[in-house]
Design a protein around this motif. Structure first.
Motif, short mmCIF file in Angstrom:
data_model
loop_
_atom_site.label_atom_id
_atom_site.label_comp_id
_atom_site.label_asym_id
_atom_site.label_seq_id
_atom_site.Cartn_x
_atom_site.Cartn_y
_atom_site.Cartn_z
N HIS A 136 8.84 -25.74 -22.00
CA HIS A 136 7.71 -24.81 -22.15
C HIS A 136 8.14 -23.53 -22.87
O HIS A 136 7.46 -23.06 -23.79
CB HIS A 136 7.11 -24.47 -20.78
N ASP A 137 9.28 -22.95 -22.45
CA ASP A 137 9.75 -21.71 -23.09
C ASP A 137 10.12 -21.93 -24.55
O ASP A 137 9.88 -21.08 -25.40
CB ASP A 137 10.92 -21.13 -22.31
N LEU A 138 10.70 -23.08 -24.86
CA LEU A 138 11.04 -23.37 -26.26
C LEU A 138 9.77 -23.46 -27.10
O LEU A 138 9.72 -22.94 -28.22
CB LEU A 138 11.86 -24.65 -26.38
N GLN A 139 8.74 -24.09 -26.57
CA GLN A 139 7.48 -24.18 -27.31
C GLN A 139 6.90 -22.79 -27.57
O GLN A 139 6.37 -22.50 -28.65
CB GLN A 139 6.47 -25.06 -26.57
N THR A 140 7.03 -21.90 -26.59
CA THR A 140 6.56 -20.52 -26.75
C THR A 140 7.35 -19.82 -27.85
O THR A 140 6.77 -19.13 -28.70
CB THR A 140 6.70 -19.74 -25.42
N LEU A 141 8.67 -20.01 -27.85
CA LEU A 141 9.50 -19.41 -28.90
C LEU A 141 9.11 -19.94 -30.28
O LEU A 141 9.04 -19.19 -31.25
CB LEU A 141 10.99 -19.67 -28.63
N TYR A 142 8.88 -21.25 -30.37
CA TYR A 142 8.45 -21.83 -31.64
C TYR A 142 7.15 -21.20 -32.14
O TYR A 142 7.00 -20.94 -33.33
CB TYR A 142 8.25 -23.35 -31.50
N GLU A 143 6.22 -20.99 -31.25
CA GLU A 143 4.92 -20.43 -31.62
C GLU A 143 5.01 -18.96 -32.02
O GLU A 143 4.31 -18.52 -32.94
CB GLU A 143 3.93 -20.58 -30.46
N ASP A 144 5.84 -18.20 -31.33
CA ASP A 144 5.84 -16.75 -31.49
C ASP A 144 6.91 -16.21 -32.43
O ASP A 144 6.77 -15.09 -32.94
CB ASP A 144 6.01 -16.07 -30.13
N TYR A 145 7.98 -16.96 -32.67
CA TYR A 145 9.11 -16.44 -33.46
C TYR A 145 9.59 -17.49 -34.46
O TYR A 145 10.24 -18.47 -34.07
CB TYR A 145 10.26 -16.04 -32.54
N PRO A 146 9.33 -17.30 -35.75
CA PRO A 146 9.72 -18.29 -36.76
C PRO A 146 11.21 -18.63 -36.78
O PRO A 146 11.58 -19.76 -37.10
CB PRO A 146 9.31 -17.63 -38.09
N GLN A 147 12.08 -17.69 -36.42
CA GLN A 147 13.51 -17.95 -36.44
C GLN A 147 13.89 -19.12 -35.53
O GLN A 147 14.82 -19.86 -35.82
CB GLN A 147 14.30 -16.70 -36.00
N PHE A 148 13.15 -19.29 -34.45
CA PHE A 148 13.48 -20.38 -33.53
C PHE A 148 13.06 -21.73 -34.09
O PHE A 148 13.65 -22.75 -33.75
CB PHE A 148 12.89 -20.11 -32.14
N ASN A 149 12.07 -21.74 -34.98
CA ASN A 149 11.74 -22.99 -35.68
C ASN A 149 12.90 -23.40 -36.59
O ASN A 149 13.23 -24.58 -36.70
CB ASN A 149 10.46 -22.82 -36.50
N ILE A 150 13.52 -22.41 -37.22
CA ILE A 150 14.68 -22.69 -38.08
C ILE A 150 15.82 -23.24 -37.23
O ILE A 150 16.44 -24.24 -37.59
CB ILE A 150 15.10 -21.41 -38.84
N LEU A 151 16.08 -22.61 -36.09
CA LEU A 151 17.12 -23.09 -35.20
C LEU A 151 16.81 -24.52 -34.73
O LEU A 151 17.70 -25.37 -34.70
CB LEU A 151 17.28 -22.17 -33.99
N GLY A 152 15.57 -24.78 -34.37
CA GLY A 152 15.18 -26.12 -33.95
C GLY A 152 15.45 -27.16 -35.02
O GLY A 152 15.94 -28.26 -34.73
N ARG A 153 15.16 -26.81 -36.26
CA ARG A 153 15.44 -27.74 -37.37
C ARG A 153 16.93 -27.97 -37.52
O ARG A 153 17.40 -29.10 -37.66
CB ARG A 153 14.87 -27.20 -38.69
N ILE A 154 17.72 -26.90 -37.46
CA ILE A 154 19.18 -27.02 -37.59
C ILE A 154 19.74 -27.92 -36.50
O ILE A 154 20.54 -28.82 -36.76
CB ILE A 154 19.84 -25.62 -37.55
N LEU A 155 19.31 -27.71 -35.26
CA LEU A 155 19.81 -28.52 -34.15
C LEU A 155 19.37 -29.98 -34.27
O LEU A 155 20.14 -30.89 -33.98
CB LEU A 155 19.38 -27.92 -32.82
N SER A 156 18.13 -30.20 -34.70
CA SER A 156 17.64 -31.57 -34.90
C SER A 156 18.47 -32.29 -35.97
O SER A 156 18.81 -33.46 -35.82
CB SER A 156 16.17 -31.56 -35.32
N GLU A 157 18.80 -31.58 -37.02
CA GLU A 157 19.62 -32.16 -38.08
C GLU A 157 21.01 -32.51 -37.56
O GLU A 157 21.55 -33.58 -37.88
CB GLU A 157 19.72 -31.20 -39.27
N GLN A 158 21.59 -31.65 -36.73
CA GLN A 158 22.91 -31.94 -36.16
C GLN A 158 22.86 -33.17 -35.27
O GLN A 158 23.77 -34.01 -35.32
CB GLN A 158 23.43 -30.73 -35.39
N ILE A 159 21.83 -33.28 -34.45
CA ILE A 159 21.68 -34.45 -33.58
C ILE A 159 21.57 -35.72 -34.43
O ILE A 159 22.22 -36.73 -34.15
CB ILE A 159 20.45 -34.29 -32.66
N TYR A 160 20.76 -35.67 -35.48
CA TYR A 160 20.60 -36.83 -36.35
C TYR A 160 21.94 -37.23 -36.98
O TYR A 160 22.30 -38.42 -37.00
CB TYR A 160 19.57 -36.55 -37.45
#
Length: 187
Positions: A106-130
């Motif tokens: 829930h808190d991560l979804q809030t960060l994604y909605e309110d702060y664009p930097q966390f969307n960038i971090l989410g993409r970076i982490l998703s790429e690392q997992i892949y």
């Protein structure tokens, strides 16, 4: 704080963004062999390992099959269960005493909605997992068990000190007895 250093190497957070993020974090410590996630439960957190080692595994009747080890200064998450908010088909437990920082779905979804930097971090982490998953799949298709063992040892030389050999054996896709033979040949 190791997490702050990790994030600062990947994204730029304003003091306000860091304060909001830090306020959402939960720090927890666990003993060795603590079940962090049981098969059939839903992953509710993305976590950062400050100290320790965690393994993901498929529980078996006689022998569990380890398929991932997560180390200090890495993120930990049963990502498929987390993304879909569906029951997990595997489990996670600490291999050593472990300290993690957790952030809820829930808190991560809030960060994604309110702060664009966390969307960038989410993409970076998703790429690392892949990339980790792709490397592992390719290793099983192109390397022998001995090559997988040697690669694991060269990537994480300290791994042998902390991870039981039966976990390493199932991780590279062989029996503990076959691993013993490989270790004798190599030494």
């Amino acid at each position: 704080m190791k997490l702050r250093n990790y994030l600062q190497q990947r994204i730029t957070l304003s003091p306000e963004e860091w304060k909001v993020f830090e306020g959402m974090l939960i720090k927890e410590s666990y003993p060795k062999k603590f079940p962090l996630l049981k098969k059939g439960s839903i992953e509710e957190y993305v976590s950062f390992i400050e100290k320790g080692i965690v393994r993901f595994y498929v529980p078996g009747e006689e022998l569990d099959t380890s398929f991932a080890f997560i180390f200090e200064e890495e993120f930990l998450c049963a990502y498929d269960s987390f993304l879909l908010q569906q029951p997990c088909r595997y489990a996670a437990e600490t291999v050593t005493e472990t300290t993690i920082w957790r952030l809820s779905y829930h808190d991560l979804q809030t960060l994604y909605e309110d702060y664009p930097q966390f969307n960038i971090l989410g993409r970076i982490l998703s790429e690392q997992i892949y990339l980790k998953k792709a490397d592992r799949e390719l290793a099983f298709l192109t390397q022998t068990p001995e090559e997988r063992y040697t690669a694991l040892f060269s990537q994480r030389p300290n791994v042998m000190k902390f991870i039981p050999l039966q976990y390493i054996a199932t991780y590279i896709g062989i029996t503990p007895q076959a691993l013993s033979r490989i270790r004798k040949r190599i030494s």
